[in-house]
Scaffold this active site. Structure first.
Site, short mmCIF file in Angstrom:
data_model
loop_
_atom_site.label_atom_id
_atom_site.label_comp_id
_atom_site.label_asym_id
_atom_site.label_seq_id
_atom_site.Cartn_x
_atom_site.Cartn_y
_atom_site.Cartn_z
N ASP A 90 -19.32 -7.63 -8.61
CA ASP A 90 -18.22 -8.61 -8.60
C ASP A 90 -17.44 -8.53 -7.30
OD1 ASP A 90 -17.36 -5.98 -9.62
OD2 ASP A 90 -15.38 -6.90 -9.76
N GLU B 177 -15.53 -4.40 -11.52
CA GLU B 177 -14.81 -3.26 -10.95
C GLU B 177 -13.45 -3.69 -10.43
OE1 GLU B 177 -13.65 -0.51 -7.57
OE2 GLU B 177 -14.00 -2.66 -7.55
ZN LIG Z 1 -15.30 -2.25 -4.25
#
Ligand SMILES: [Zn+2]
Length: 411
Positions: A80, A175
């Site tokens: 992501d 994340e």
């Molecule tokens: Zn990162």
């Protein structure tokens, strides 16, 4: 190296922007698309046990080379990109043989990436620099890490003579919105140590992070119509302002600390006369210092309550993450072999600490020692984000050497 460049550009074009507050996991469908693409490429290059879980996590295995009986290691990166800058329609721009001048963005007049403000860029004259077109971030955080792991996997699988332990590859989701470790089953990962490839520049080994708690201060007042408030109203807005005013500012604040100093950082206030919630980040490299910080908050709350009868001030803290160094102490080879591998790849290693947390701090806390390695990220979360092909290539060479170093180890 052109294969590495091609993969990086291919991955960066996939829109994997994380969506803050989304109910679904992963928070955006593009993360599943990139995961599918990576799983397919892993199968084609001959990786084993390739799987994309229902939550979008991609796992794969590179089997140990013949005769090697060594602990399994894992390589981890996140697919992501940050919601802080748009990741919709990323168009990577390749600046071959960078001439050392300002980099301009025709799509965004006035935007400049200048080596005079970016000493790391100034040192890379002659290298291949990759930027976005200025309308989005680039997504090198963490697609540089993804591309580096994919290229290292290809090099290892193409050259069976290179000694390596069993290597597990893991690509995670979300994340950037703090959910990168939520659905990673460490039993399934089955590694003795892991490395996240999500670091800046080249040669850095992040081996320590902050320990972190979140404090929520609930200030309760007494509300009544202001026309008849005399002697009766206790205004939680004023109390919250006083509370924040009594926090240290010349020390222990984010604005006045650096290096190994911790801080108390008030970052969100919401509410009204009746009740105000103040959220405060507690940060220090020494985990036991967090309790001292919480004590300081409770002391301020206690004094204010006495000064304003009728008010109630509660301070609640919860753990966020713990200093990676605490857990890395149990497996000193995690950092030592990363340093050795970096040297063998011809790069000077620097063991550093992060004034923040990484997914590696969460994995380490769960019992999987997990330092973070450089993969050529610069200016993350910004339209000025850039990466360098030679730095990504150096990170691939470090991984190949890291495999060789671990291949010589025993449990
Ligand atoms: Zn990162």
């Amino acid at each position: 190296m052109s294969r590495l460049l091609d993969s990086f550009c291919r991955y960066s074009r996939v829109d994997t922007m994380a969506v803050e507050g989304a109910q679904a996991y992963p928070s955006s469908a593009g993360q599943l698309d990139l995961g599918r693409m990576l799983a397919e490429e892993l199968r084609q290059m001959g990786a084993l046990e390739v799987e994309q879980t229902g939550e979008g996590i991609v796992f794969a295995t590179i089997p140990a080379s013949a005769g090697v009986v060594a602990p399994t290691i894992a390589l981890i990166a996140h697919v992501d990109t940050s919601p802080e800058t748009s990741g919709h329609g990323v168009k990577p721009v390749v600046h071959s043989q960078y001439d050392g001048n300002d980099i301009l963005y025709p799509a965004v007049p006035g935007l400049v990436l200048s080596p005079s403000k970016d000493p790391e860029l100034a040192r890379l004259r002659g290298a291949t620099i990759i930027t976005s077109d200025g309308t989005t971030l680039l997504g090198a955080d963490d697609k540089a890490g993804v591309a580096v792991i994919m290229e290292a996997a290809r090099r290892l699988l193409e050259t069976p003579a290179l000694p390596r332990p069993r290597i597990r590859i893991c690509f995670t989701c979300d994340e950037e919105i703090g959910r990168g470790t939520d659905h990673v089953d460490l039993g399934k990962l089955g590694a003795k140590v892991a490395y996240t490839l999500d670091g800046g520049g080249t040669g850095e080994i992040d081996a320590a992070t902050f320990s972190a708690d979140l404090a929520t201060v609930l200030v309760r007042g007494v509300n009544i119509h202001p026309s008849i408030a005399k002697g009766r109203m206790v205004n939680a807005v004023r109390l919250a302002a006083l509370f924040i005013d009594r926090l240290p500012r010349q020390f222990l604040s984010a604005e006045t600390t650096e290096d190994d100093q911790g801080f108390l950082h008030p970052y969100r206030v919401e509410g009204g006369v009746e009740e105000v919630r103040v959220q405060i980040l507690l940060r220090d490299f020494r985990t036991d210092a967090l309790a001292e910080q919480a004590r300081m908050l409770r002391e301020i709350a206690g004094h204010l309550q006495l000064e304003f009868p009728g008010s109630r001030i509660e301070v609640n803290t919860r753990a966020q993450y713990r200093n990676m160094a605490d857990g890395l102490a149990a497996e000193p080879r995690a950092v030592a072999l990363a340093e050795a591998a970096t040297r063998r790849a011809g790069v000077a290693p620097r063991v550093t600490r992060v004034r923040g947390g990484t997914d590696g701090s969460r994995f380490t806390e769960k019992g999987l020692p997990c330092p973070n390695l450089s993969c050529g990220e610069h200016n993350p979360h910004s339209p000025l984000e850039w990466t360098c092909l030679e730095e990504m290539d150096a990170a691939c060479r470090v991984l190949v050497e890291l495999a060789a170093c671990w291949a010589a180890e025993r449990d």
